[in-house]
Write a protein that holds these residues in place. Structure first.
Motif, PDB file in Angstrom:
ATOM      1  N   ASP A   1       0.800  -1.236   0.000  1.00  0.00           N
ATOM      2  CA  ASP A   1       0.000   0.000   0.000  1.00  0.00           C
ATOM      3  C   ASP A   1       0.832   1.284   0.000  1.00  0.00           C
ATOM      4  O   ASP A   1       0.432   2.294   0.595  1.00  0.00           O
TER       5      ASP A   1
ATOM      6  N   PHE B   1       2.111   4.644  -1.714  1.00  0.00           N
ATOM      7  CA  PHE B   1       1.390   5.552  -2.613  1.00  0.00           C
ATOM      8  C   PHE B   1       2.278   6.738  -2.962  1.00  0.00           C
ATOM      9  O   PHE B   1       2.993   7.275  -2.108  1.00  0.00           O
TER      10      PHE B   1
ATOM     11  N   LYS C   1       3.718  10.132  -3.373  1.00  0.00           N
ATOM     12  CA  LYS C   1       3.522  11.382  -2.629  1.00  0.00           C
ATOM     13  C   LYS C   1       3.112  12.529  -3.552  1.00  0.00           C
ATOM     14  O   LYS C   1       2.326  13.400  -3.174  1.00  0.00           O
TER      15      LYS C   1
ATOM     16  N   LEU D   1      -0.602  12.402  -4.144  1.00  0.00           N
ATOM     17  CA  LEU D   1      -1.341  12.880  -2.965  1.00  0.00           C
ATOM     18  C   LEU D   1      -1.359  14.406  -2.916  1.00  0.00           C
ATOM     19  O   LEU D   1      -2.386  15.019  -2.594  1.00  0.00           O
TER      20      LEU D   1
ATOM     21  N   LYS E   1      -4.564  16.793  -3.043  1.00  0.00           N
ATOM     22  CA  LYS E   1      -4.730  17.751  -1.940  1.00  0.00           C
ATOM     23  C   LYS E   1      -5.001  19.153  -2.470  1.00  0.00           C
ATOM     24  O   LYS E   1      -5.881  19.872  -1.978  1.00  0.00           O
TER      25      LYS E   1
ATOM     26  N   GLN F   1      -5.837  15.478   6.986  1.00  0.00           N
ATOM     27  CA  GLN F   1      -5.203  14.188   6.686  1.00  0.00           C
ATOM     28  C   GLN F   1      -5.670  13.688   5.326  1.00  0.00           C
ATOM     29  O   GLN F   1      -6.834  13.844   4.970  1.00  0.00           O
ATOM     30  N   ILE F   2      -4.748  13.099   4.575  1.00  0.00           N
ATOM     31  CA  ILE F   2      -5.106  12.501   3.281  1.00  0.00           C
ATOM     32  C   ILE F   2      -4.256  11.254   3.069  1.00  0.00           C
ATOM     33  O   ILE F   2      -3.040  11.269   3.257  1.00  0.00           O
ATOM     34  N   GLN F   3      -4.912  10.163   2.717  1.00  0.00           N
ATOM     35  CA  GLN F   3      -4.231   8.890   2.475  1.00  0.00           C
ATOM     36  C   GLN F   3      -4.756   8.280   1.179  1.00  0.00           C
ATOM     37  O   GLN F   3      -5.935   8.449   0.843  1.00  0.00           O
ATOM     38  N   GLY F   4      -3.879   7.589   0.488  1.00  0.00           N
ATOM     39  CA  GLY F   4      -4.267   6.954  -0.768  1.00  0.00           C
ATOM     40  C   GLY F   4      -3.926   5.483  -0.779  1.00  0.00           C
ATOM     41  O   GLY F   4      -2.997   5.033  -0.104  1.00  0.00           O
ATOM     42  N   ARG F   5      -4.702   4.740  -1.536  1.00  0.00           N
ATOM     43  CA  ARG F   5      -4.460   3.304  -1.686  1.00  0.00           C
ATOM     44  C   ARG F   5      -4.785   2.938  -3.123  1.00  0.00           C
ATOM     45  O   ARG F   5      -5.804   3.350  -3.661  1.00  0.00           O
TER      46      ARG F   5
ATOM     47  N   LEU G   1      -9.279   7.086  -1.944  1.00  0.00           N
ATOM     48  CA  LEU G   1      -8.778   8.197  -1.122  1.00  0.00           C
ATOM     49  C   LEU G   1      -9.535   8.278   0.189  1.00  0.00           C
ATOM     50  O   LEU G   1     -10.770   8.146   0.216  1.00  0.00           O
ATOM     51  N   SER G   2      -8.788   8.491   1.267  1.00  0.00           N
ATOM     52  CA  SER G   2      -9.381   8.714   2.577  1.00  0.00           C
ATOM     53  C   SER G   2      -8.912  10.088   3.049  1.00  0.00           C
ATOM     54  O   SER G   2      -7.708  10.328   3.184  1.00  0.00           O
TER      55      SER G   2
END
Length: 294
Positions: free
Chosen positions: A215, A217, A219, A222, A226, A240-244, A252-253
């Motif tokens: 997992d 991702f 940068k 992202l 963003k 907060q931002i997370q990718g998978r 995206l979360s």
């Protein structure tokens, strides 16, 4: 775009990838067998090494084909994101296979060089090497075009290896010509070089697929997402931002800060607008957005 459309497109891409993968299995089976048989009869260590390289690619595409078959399985209660990771796992397995074969080719090349086997390869081996190299390059161009169009990462990774195969075959043919003129040791040295290139290719494929499998991702992606989300005026701050990534699908979360006076209806509409924007511009499969007033 609705979920059903995404799923339909993904299944179409997987089926297309399967067709290409099985076609390449047949192609590599023929050319690797040709190289091994001719290399054996004309005493060319380099051509046999190139043949083993092709045999490895045959198994690699077969593994990718099986991985793509597994990836077609629908979402179930135990796999909420589906089975797309099977494609990445198949790519990882091919890198291990290429690495093992590369080490074996290097070993056999060193043995032939140390034992001072002065048998010179026949010119037939050169014609076979150059001819197959040119044919492989044409197939590489076709595969790269299709893999790019359907955005299949396993096929793209394999196509890069295919380009190297084409260059290696042509180079092998040229080296065999020189070896036939009285420099037999060059044929053995070229076999070792082929093995080294196989190891290098295996490392690059392993590094890329392992990064996705755990997992990892990008940068840069992202940061792009963003900036896109920040364009919406009602977003005060992205906390907060997370990718998978699941092959071609991006999840995206995001946790964003908004005004405490916003209603549930307003936040829902804002989330839907952002998701629609990201889907259109970047093909985001799903957006999980949470809101904070702090």
């Amino acid at each position: 775009m609705e979920y059903e459309e995404f799923e339909k497109n993904t299944l179409h891409e997987i089926k297309s990838s399967q067709i290409i993968a099985i076609s390449n299995v047949c192609f590599y089976l023929i050319i690797s067998a040709t190289k091994l048989i001719v290399g054996h009869f004309v005493n060319s260590t380099a051509l046999k090494a190139d043949g083993y390289n092709g045999a490895t690619d045959t198994l690699s595409y077969l593994i990718i084909f099986l991985g793509l078959m597994f990836a077609k399985r629908p979402v179930d209660q135990f796999h909420k994101f589906g089975y797309a990771k099977a494609e990445t796992l198949a790519t990882l397995m091919t890198s291990v296979l290429i690495s093992e074969t590369g080490m074996w080719v290097i070993y056999k090349g060193i043995c032939a060089l140390v034992n001072r086997n002065d048998s010179r390869p026949d010119f037939l081996a050169a014609f076979v090497g150059i001819g197959i190299g040119l044919l492989t390059f044409i197939v590489f161009l076709i595969n790269r075009h299709i893999a790019t169009r359907i955005n299949s990462k396993p096929l793209l990774a394999s196509s890069h290896d295919q380009r190297l195969d084409a260059i290696t075959s042509v180079t092998t043919g040229i080296v065999i010509v020189i070896s036939s003129l009285g420099f037999a040791w060059l044929d053995k040295l070229n076999a070792i070089i082929i093995g080294v290139f196989m190891m290098r290719t295996a490392y690059k494929i392993f590094d890329s697929s392992a990064f996705r499998l755990i997992d990892g991702f990008d940068k840069g992606k992202l940061n792009t997402f963003k900036l896109e989300i920040s364009k919406f005026k009602k977003i005060k701050k992205i906390q907060q931002i997370q990718g998978r990534e699941y092959e071609n699908d991006i999840y995206l979360s995001v946790v964003v800060q908004v005004n405490h006076k916003m209603t549930v209806e307003e936040t829902t509409k804002l989330r839907d607008n952002i998701q629609e924007d990201l889907q259109k511009k970047y093909g985001i499969f799903k957006l999980d957005m949470q809101f904070s007033t702090k």
